[in-house]
Design a protein around this motif. Structure first.
Motif, PDB file in Angstrom:
ATOM      1  N   ALA A 145       1.110  -1.323   0.188  1.00 57.22           N
ATOM      2  CA  ALA A 145      -0.343   0.182  -0.326  1.00 57.22           C
ATOM      3  C   ALA A 145       1.196   1.628  -0.093  1.00 57.22           C
ATOM      4  N   GLY A 146       1.889   1.422   0.622  1.00 55.00           N
ATOM      5  CA  GLY A 146       2.969   2.400   0.910  1.00 55.00           C
ATOM      6  C   GLY A 146       3.911   2.361  -0.435  1.00 55.00           C
ATOM      7  N   LEU A 147       3.552   1.655  -0.908  1.00 54.08           N
ATOM      8  CA  LEU A 147       4.747   1.094  -2.033  1.00 54.08           C
ATOM      9  C   LEU A 147       5.289   2.175  -3.081  1.00 54.08           C
ATOM     10  N   LEU A 148       3.725   2.812  -3.651  1.00 53.91           N
ATOM     11  CA  LEU A 148       3.726   3.569  -4.799  1.00 53.91           C
ATOM     12  C   LEU A 148       3.881   5.124  -4.593  1.00 53.91           C
ATOM     13  N   PRO A 149       4.077   5.939  -3.415  1.00 55.62           N
ATOM     14  CA  PRO A 149       3.808   6.641  -3.059  1.00 55.62           C
ATOM     15  C   PRO A 149       5.219   6.727  -2.748  1.00 55.62           C
ATOM     16  N   ILE A 150       6.379   5.986  -1.824  1.00 56.00           N
ATOM     17  CA  ILE A 150       7.739   5.962  -1.469  1.00 56.00           C
ATOM     18  C   ILE A 150       8.510   6.018  -3.133  1.00 56.00           C
ATOM     19  N   TYR A 151       7.836   5.414  -4.288  1.00 58.75           N
ATOM     20  CA  TYR A 151       8.833   5.122  -4.872  1.00 58.75           C
ATOM     21  C   TYR A 151       8.510   6.694  -5.709  1.00 58.75           C
ATOM     22  N   LEU A 152       7.205   6.851  -6.032  1.00 59.41           N
ATOM     23  CA  LEU A 152       7.309   8.239  -6.569  1.00 59.41           C
ATOM     24  C   LEU A 152       8.132   9.702  -5.937  1.00 59.41           C
ATOM     25  N   PHE A 153       8.029   9.286  -4.135  1.00 60.03           N
ATOM     26  CA  PHE A 153       9.039  10.153  -3.627  1.00 60.03           C
ATOM     27  C   PHE A 153      11.146   9.374  -3.819  1.00 60.03           C
ATOM     28  N   ALA A 154      11.273   7.999  -3.912  1.00 55.69           N
ATOM     29  CA  ALA A 154      12.138   8.456  -4.618  1.00 55.69           C
ATOM     30  C   ALA A 154      12.893   8.968  -6.422  1.00 55.69           C
ATOM     31  N   LYS A 155      11.727   8.810  -6.764  1.00 54.64           N
ATOM     32  CA  LYS A 155      12.210   9.425  -8.774  1.00 54.64           C
ATOM     33  C   LYS A 155      11.625  11.363  -8.505  1.00 54.64           C
ATOM     34  N   ASN A 156      11.325  11.414  -7.393  1.00 54.02           N
ATOM     35  CA  ASN A 156      11.691  13.065  -7.372  1.00 54.02           C
ATOM     36  C   ASN A 156      12.441  13.447  -6.873  1.00 54.02           C
ATOM     37  N   THR A 157      13.401  12.791  -6.267  1.00 58.96           N
ATOM     38  CA  THR A 157      14.612  13.135  -5.447  1.00 58.96           C
ATOM     39  C   THR A 157      15.299  12.356  -6.257  1.00 58.96           C
ATOM     40  N   ASP A 158      15.013  11.674  -6.870  1.00 60.54           N
ATOM     41  CA  ASP A 158      16.851  11.293  -7.356  1.00 60.54           C
ATOM     42  C   ASP A 158      17.411  10.265  -6.337  1.00 60.54           C
ATOM     43  N   MET A 159      16.478   9.721  -5.954  1.00 57.88           N
ATOM     44  CA  MET A 159      16.981   8.282  -4.237  1.00 57.88           C
ATOM     45  C   MET A 159      16.970   6.771  -5.082  1.00 57.88           C
ATOM     46  N   LEU A 160      16.202   7.072  -6.275  1.00 59.75           N
ATOM     47  CA  LEU A 160      16.083   4.855  -6.640  1.00 59.75           C
ATOM     48  C   LEU A 160      17.803   4.541  -7.303  1.00 59.75           C
TER      49      LEU A 160
END
Length: 283
Positions: A129-144
């Protein structure tokens, strides 16, 4: 005299029955590991036979291919990433959980049971359930594909259960010893490091081992948030399932190698683990 003999015989039978049940349970849990270890020493042709071939010739081809002898990818970067993420997150969890558990168990905190329930309730949310928000956060902060993102995630995931466990361990620390240290002029960091930590060492060891195992075995976040640079060992293991089929012997060899750090840590800390998990069970 006869009644004493009857009671003794009954206790012996009960003890023997419980011992037999414990041995059977141990064998049931051990059989899959033994089967995986045996399959890892078979060739792919022998590993794929149905029914399984117990007397097949043994070979190390699965381990050679796992370590890249056949021109495949090396597992060492993934193993190093898993070690860094697991060890770093466990150390951070201990640094944060020890003061929090000290405050909840020794310091006077109102409604501390509500606080513990709040910590534990954070584990009730499904991880997906928290995977998509965390993925978007990581993508926007260049943390992927960054190993330190996994360290932060694993720390936040393991912190609630660590606080819950260590609170029960620290509750067994005698308050008189802490008060004596305060009288001698010891500050809070000194009390935690030199008074509380040595006494609660079995509980700290048990908490550390559980957090390490959870971090080492985590797959979902590592699979979605990492690529090549921060790939962990469980993600590397899934690479053996290809469109060409499942290479069973190689997968078993890789699974055994990846499981060895957890098995070694558990074996090395087994006395502390049992002592820590049973701490406070008998008053």
């Amino acid at each position: 005299m006869s009644s004493i003999a009857v009671r003794t015989r009954g206790r012996f039978r009960n003890g023997a029955g419980l011992g037999l049940v414990a041995w059977l349970a141990g064998i049931v849990f051990f059989l899959p590991i033994a089967w995986m270890a045996l399959t890892s020493f078979h060739s792919e042709a022998d590993a794929a036979t149905n029914p399984p071939s117990f007397g097949a010739a043994l070979t190390l081809d699965g381990y050679r291919e796992f370590f890249g002898a056949g021109g495949g990818a090396s597992p060492w970067p993934a193993l190093i990433n898993s070690a860094v993420a697991s060890v770093a997150s466990t150390l951070l969890v201990l640094l944060l959980a020890l003061p929090a558990a000290y405050a909840l168990s020794i310091r006077p905190v109102k409604k501390w049971t509500d606080v513990l329930f709040f910590f534990l309730s954070t584990k009730m949310l499904p991880v997906v359930a928290g995977l998509l928000p965390i993925y978007l956060f990581a993508k926007n902060t260049d943390m992927l594909d960054n190993i330190w993102l996994l360290v932060i995630l694993y720390t936040s995931m393991n912190l609630p259960i660590a606080v819950w466990m260590m609170q029960s361990f620290l509750a067994e620390v005698p308050v008189a010893i802490i008060e004596a240290a305060r009288v001698d002029g010891a500050k809070l960091p000194t009390i935690l490091a030199r008074v509380v930590a040595p006494i609660a060492l079995p509980g700290i060891a048990a908490t550390s081992l559980i957090c390490f195992i959870f971090s080492w075995n985590e797959l979902l976040f590592a699979r979605v948030l990492t690529g090549v640079v921060a790939e962990t060992a469980p993600v590397f293991l899934t690479g053996f399932i290809t469109s060409q089929g499942l290479f069973l012997a190689k997968v078993c060899a890789a699974s055994l190698v990846i499981s060895l750090p957890v098995l070694a840590a558990g074996f090395a800390a087994q006395d502390k683990l049992v002592q820590g998990l049973s701490l406070g069970a008998v008053k």
